[in-house]
Design an enzyme around this catalytic site. Structure first.
Site, short mmCIF file in Angstrom:
data_model
loop_
_atom_site.label_atom_id
_atom_site.label_comp_id
_atom_site.label_asym_id
_atom_site.label_seq_id
_atom_site.Cartn_x
_atom_site.Cartn_y
_atom_site.Cartn_z
N HIS A 1 0.86 -1.18 0.00
CA HIS A 1 0.00 0.00 0.00
C HIS A 1 0.90 1.23 0.00
O HIS A 1 2.10 1.15 0.28
CB HIS A 1 -0.95 0.02 1.21
CG HIS A 1 -0.23 0.04 2.54
ND1 HIS A 1 0.45 1.15 3.02
CD2 HIS A 1 -0.08 -0.92 3.48
CE1 HIS A 1 0.97 0.87 4.20
NE2 HIS A 1 0.67 -0.39 4.50
N ASP B 1 -0.80 -19.54 12.36
CA ASP B 1 0.44 -20.01 12.97
C ASP B 1 0.47 -19.66 14.46
O ASP B 1 0.37 -18.49 14.84
CB ASP B 1 1.64 -19.38 12.25
CG ASP B 1 2.94 -20.07 12.59
OD1 ASP B 1 3.46 -19.82 13.69
OD2 ASP B 1 3.43 -20.84 11.76
N SER C 1 3.12 -4.98 6.89
CA SER C 1 2.62 -4.67 5.54
C SER C 1 3.72 -4.94 4.52
O SER C 1 4.84 -4.45 4.66
CB SER C 1 2.20 -3.21 5.44
OG SER C 1 1.08 -2.97 6.26
#
Length: 438
Positions: free
Chosen positions: A244, A371, A386
């Protein structure tokens, strides 16, 4: 008569069921992707239900070869195999009863890109083009009166000031220096708004606060933070990260990049994500040390630039093929990310949903962290993750972009194709992009 009526009702019911079934099929056909990618040297099977058929519009055997596989026919279903021969585009058409055109289908044969997946923790430093206006205010003049020079000149929050009297603006201090050279004379300002430039004029006001000449604006010229490397290409040195864009915290606008750097970041600590409160990876990095690359583009779908030759030489991770968005399945996958000891680790996730997208979007798929080790350490997806590459069936398919505030175990990912479109259109212009920044 009763027997006839009974069979008539059953026949009518059968007709209604078949009609409904084929209406559903037509709707599915109309809403199915109009474009399919096939990697060169690979093939794809397309199943079509009778009475629909798939026909090539032109003789394009040099690009694709399509065959109707009779042996795989199952009842009403017909199976077509399309082999990708050479890069290019071939056009097909779905027809009803072999006569009535229903939908065109573009088949693009492309070279499957090989990229090195990341997972490295990055320090990101951006300097804006000119200065970004984050607020417009009044100036209290030395005469005790209030003035609004920037507002009267049409300058708004979110604008970028690029030039003052034909001099390119370097940073916030440079703006003050240029205004104090002009003092109370009319000054020409070049402003950029929504990627469009315009010129305006304004007379600076001498401030009672510090006796400096001001326009009545608050500005920002740089930003810094922590993120994750998604990929790089060994041949062109192009890298992508974050998934992003970097926006200004006050205006929400995408920052207009003049230049920037990515560096190695050392993880200091991790704040766990909780319901209603996103967590965060905190790291330390220095602008002049461990530089990994130069940022040349800040887009809505990630930051991009050129990685250093030194990093490519020392990195031991091997390139893997990308996965096209049509190939991504709901189910198990994993991400690569760094949460401790500056070590890239593999963590299992589950892809809950994929979106059928024809245009770039940051929210291409919904994922869930499964996980146990990652959940214990971070609580799920946290800020700083991110850009963490998502891998499924040995292919790089995307990157983590967002977290669900009310459930940090879930978040969004972007398709890798949307990131590649920012720098490698059609996956054929790697060298051209690299040359632009050498």
């Amino acid at each position: 008569m009763d027997r006839y009526s009974k069979y008539s009702k059953k026949f009518s019911l059968l007709i209604l069921v078949l009609t409904f079934f084929y209406i559903v099929q037509v709707i599915n056909i109309l809403y199915c992707p109009a474009e399919i990618k096939i990697a060169k040297g690979e093939n794809k099977s397309i199943d079509v239900l009778f009475p629909f058929s798939l026909n090539a519009l032109h003789d394009e055997d040099s690009i694709v070869q399509s065959t109707y596989n009779q042996s795989s026919t199952n009842g009403f279903k017909r199976s077509y195999q399309i082999d990708g021969i050479e890069p290019g585009e071939a056009k097909f058409q779905l027809k009803f009863l072999g006569i009535i055109p229903i939908k065109k289908l573009d088949v693009n044969v492309v070279k499957r890109q090989l990229l090195v997946p990341g997972g490295n923790a990055l320090g990101v430093r951006l300097n804006t083009k000119g200065v970004l206006v984050v607020a417009v205010t009044d100036v209290l003049g030395v005469d005790g009166r209030r003035y609004s020079p920037a507002k009267e000149a049409g300058i708004k929050t979110g604008d970028s000031i690029l030039e003052v009297n034909n001099i390119k603006v370097k940073d916030a201090e440079h703006v003050i220096e240029l205004l104090n050279q002009v003092q109370d004379k009319k000054v020409k300002i070049i402003v950029e708004r929504n990627k469009m430039k315009f010129e305006t004029e304004v007379i600076p006001i001498k401030s009672m606060q510090d006796n400096c000449y001001r326009l009545g604006i608050w500005v920002r010229d740089k930003t810094a933070g922590i993120g994750t490397l998604t990929f790089y290409d060994e041949d062109s040195r192009v890298f992508g990260a974050l998934g992003h864009g970097i926006t200004d915290m006050d205006t929400g606008n995408l920052l207009n990049v003049e230049y920037g750097k990515i560096t190695h970041a050392k993880i200091a600590n991790v704040e766990q994500g909780k319901r209603g409160s996103p967590g965060e990876i905190r790291g330390i990095f220095y602008e002049t040390e461990n530089v990994l690359g130069e940022i040349t583009k800040n887009s809505s779908y990630g930051i991009f630039g050129l990685i250093t030759d030194d990093f490519i030489r020392t990195n031991k991770i091997k390139p893997i093929p990308i996965g096209f968005k049509e190939e991504i399945k709901e189910g198990k996958a994993y991400i690569l990310t760094t949460i401790d000891n500056n070590k890239i680790e593999k963590f299992e996730i589950n892809i809950l949903k994929t979106q059928s997208q024809q245009y770039p979007n940051q929210k291409s798929m919904t994922v869930k962290i499964t996980d146990k080790k990652l959940l214990e350490k971070t609580g799920g997806i946290v800020q700083g993750m991110s850009g963490s590459p998502i891998i499924q069936d040995g292919k790089l398919i995307g990157a983590i972009t967002h977290v669900f505030v009310n459930d940090p175990t879930k978040g969004y990912g972007i398709y890798i194709e949307w990131m590649l479109e920012q720098v490698l259109p059609n996956y054929e212009t790697k060298q051209k992009f690299a040359n632009n920044f050498n």
